[in-house]
Design a protein around this motif. Sequence first.
Motif, PDB file in Angstrom:
ATOM      1  N   LEU A   7      26.543   3.511 -55.754  1.00  0.00           N
ATOM      2  CA  LEU A   7      26.322   3.207 -56.233  1.00  0.00           C
ATOM      3  C   LEU A   7      24.679   2.908 -56.216  1.00  0.00           C
ATOM      4  N   TYR A   8      24.901   2.172 -55.565  1.00  0.00           N
ATOM      5  CA  TYR A   8      23.553   1.783 -55.338  1.00  0.00           C
ATOM      6  C   TYR A   8      22.789   1.906 -54.464  1.00  0.00           C
ATOM      7  N   VAL A   9      23.229   2.522 -53.620  1.00  0.00           N
ATOM      8  CA  VAL A   9      22.487   3.659 -52.522  1.00  0.00           C
ATOM      9  C   VAL A   9      21.627   5.167 -53.990  1.00  0.00           C
ATOM     10  N   ASP A  10      23.140   5.627 -54.723  1.00  0.00           N
ATOM     11  CA  ASP A  10      22.165   6.185 -55.241  1.00  0.00           C
ATOM     12  C   ASP A  10      21.198   5.639 -56.279  1.00  0.00           C
ATOM     13  N   ILE A  11      21.295   5.201 -56.630  1.00  0.00           N
ATOM     14  CA  ILE A  11      20.024   4.820 -57.338  1.00  0.00           C
ATOM     15  C   ILE A  11      19.104   4.678 -56.754  1.00  0.00           C
ATOM     16  N   CYS A  12      19.024   4.267 -55.323  1.00  0.00           N
ATOM     17  CA  CYS A  12      17.799   3.800 -54.097  1.00  0.00           C
ATOM     18  C   CYS A  12      17.010   5.480 -54.074  1.00  0.00           C
ATOM     19  N   PHE A 122       6.335   3.118 -40.833  1.00  0.00           N
ATOM     20  CA  PHE A 122       7.823   3.321 -42.088  1.00  0.00           C
ATOM     21  C   PHE A 122       7.845   1.759 -42.631  1.00  0.00           C
ATOM     22  N   TYR A 123       7.280   0.535 -42.405  1.00  0.00           N
ATOM     23  CA  TYR A 123       7.463  -0.247 -43.261  1.00  0.00           C
ATOM     24  C   TYR A 123       6.602  -0.259 -44.647  1.00  0.00           C
ATOM     25  N   VAL A 124       5.252   0.763 -44.438  1.00  0.00           N
ATOM     26  CA  VAL A 124       4.511   0.686 -45.430  1.00  0.00           C
ATOM     27  C   VAL A 124       5.109   1.610 -46.426  1.00  0.00           C
ATOM     28  N   VAL A 125       5.847   2.915 -45.871  1.00  0.00           N
ATOM     29  CA  VAL A 125       6.569   3.573 -46.445  1.00  0.00           C
ATOM     30  C   VAL A 125       7.560   3.176 -46.769  1.00  0.00           C
ATOM     31  N   VAL A 127       7.893  -0.265 -48.340  1.00  0.00           N
ATOM     32  CA  VAL A 127       7.369  -1.210 -49.342  1.00  0.00           C
ATOM     33  C   VAL A 127       7.114  -0.369 -50.479  1.00  0.00           C
ATOM     34  N   ILE A 128       6.534   1.316 -50.264  1.00  0.00           N
ATOM     35  CA  ILE A 128       5.858   2.121 -51.478  1.00  0.00           C
ATOM     36  C   ILE A 128       7.652   2.767 -51.858  1.00  0.00           C
ATOM     37  N   TRP A 129       8.183   3.009 -50.800  1.00  0.00           N
ATOM     38  CA  TRP A 129       9.178   3.556 -51.785  1.00  0.00           C
ATOM     39  C   TRP A 129      10.680   1.938 -52.351  1.00  0.00           C
ATOM     40  N   GLY A 130      10.348   0.943 -52.085  1.00  0.00           N
ATOM     41  CA  GLY A 130      11.018   0.108 -53.022  1.00  0.00           C
ATOM     42  C   GLY A 130      10.493   0.092 -54.424  1.00  0.00           C
ATOM     43  N   MET A 131       8.906  -0.026 -54.362  1.00  0.00           N
ATOM     44  CA  MET A 131       8.643   0.308 -55.838  1.00  0.00           C
ATOM     45  C   MET A 131       8.879   1.563 -56.588  1.00  0.00           C
ATOM     46  N   VAL A 132       9.115   2.870 -56.169  1.00  0.00           N
ATOM     47  CA  VAL A 132       9.314   3.750 -56.349  1.00  0.00           C
ATOM     48  C   VAL A 132      10.489   3.128 -57.503  1.00  0.00           C
ATOM     49  N   VAL A 133      11.971   3.092 -56.404  1.00  0.00           N
ATOM     50  CA  VAL A 133      12.780   2.467 -57.171  1.00  0.00           C
ATOM     51  C   VAL A 133      12.861   1.119 -58.299  1.00  0.00           C
ATOM     52  N   VAL A 134      12.302   0.526 -58.145  1.00  0.00           N
ATOM     53  CA  VAL A 134      12.063  -0.239 -59.250  1.00  0.00           C
ATOM     54  C   VAL A 134      11.158   0.649 -60.302  1.00  0.00           C
ATOM     55  N   ALA A 135      10.215   1.405 -60.148  1.00  0.00           N
ATOM     56  CA  ALA A 135      10.278   1.881 -61.813  1.00  0.00           C
ATOM     57  C   ALA A 135      11.117   3.135 -61.774  1.00  0.00           C
ATOM     58  N   HIS A 136      12.350   3.290 -61.618  1.00  0.00           N
ATOM     59  CA  HIS A 136      12.937   4.431 -62.019  1.00  0.00           C
ATOM     60  C   HIS A 136      14.221   3.591 -62.482  1.00  0.00           C
ATOM     61  N   ILE A 137      14.286   2.121 -61.952  1.00  0.00           N
ATOM     62  CA  ILE A 137      14.815   0.976 -62.731  1.00  0.00           C
ATOM     63  C   ILE A 137      14.804   1.097 -64.329  1.00  0.00           C
TER      64      ILE A 137
END
Length: 172
Positions: A7-12, A122-125, A127-137
């Motif tokens: 479920l956490y993977v699906d949220i990510c 990859f690290y920059v990507v 970080v950006i993906w992490g912000m997208v996940v937070v935005a999604h939540i």
Amino acid sequence: MKRLINLYVDICLLRAAPQDLPVASVLVTLTLLLNLLTGTVVIVGHFNSVVPALLAQLMDLALLALLVRLALNYQRREGRFTQAVSALFGCGVLINLVAMPLQLMIGDDPRVSPLGGLGVLFYVVLVIWGMVVVAHILRHTFEVRFGNGMLLSIGYFMLINWLVQLIFPRSS
């Protein structure tokens, strides 16, 4: 447990939302502790010491939870808090776990090998993906458009980075 991790993977992967998680304070506590541990491991190299890294990570998680709590109270949606912070903390754990091998790939000086440069990319990507996940939540938590969630995510990212640099100046 496997279902919960999936479920956490699906949220990510933006396929599930925080409201899909169970309302369980024990889940908040577990994800908080795991995020505190994994986040500290990820940022300890920045501080060259465990204590300031741990305190910075604790400040990040506490501020995030406080801001979510205040915003939900303002919207009179207090019941969403447990699932929202559980999603934020749990997805943060997954992002941190992906960041760890990337940091090994980057090494002390990413310029010395092609893998180091690739690791930085990859690290920059990530970080950006992490912000997208937070935005999604946040989008699901506050019932706003994704763009507004992204603005909140970027704003929080900038705020916490500024506060960490202000309170925990980098040692040389």
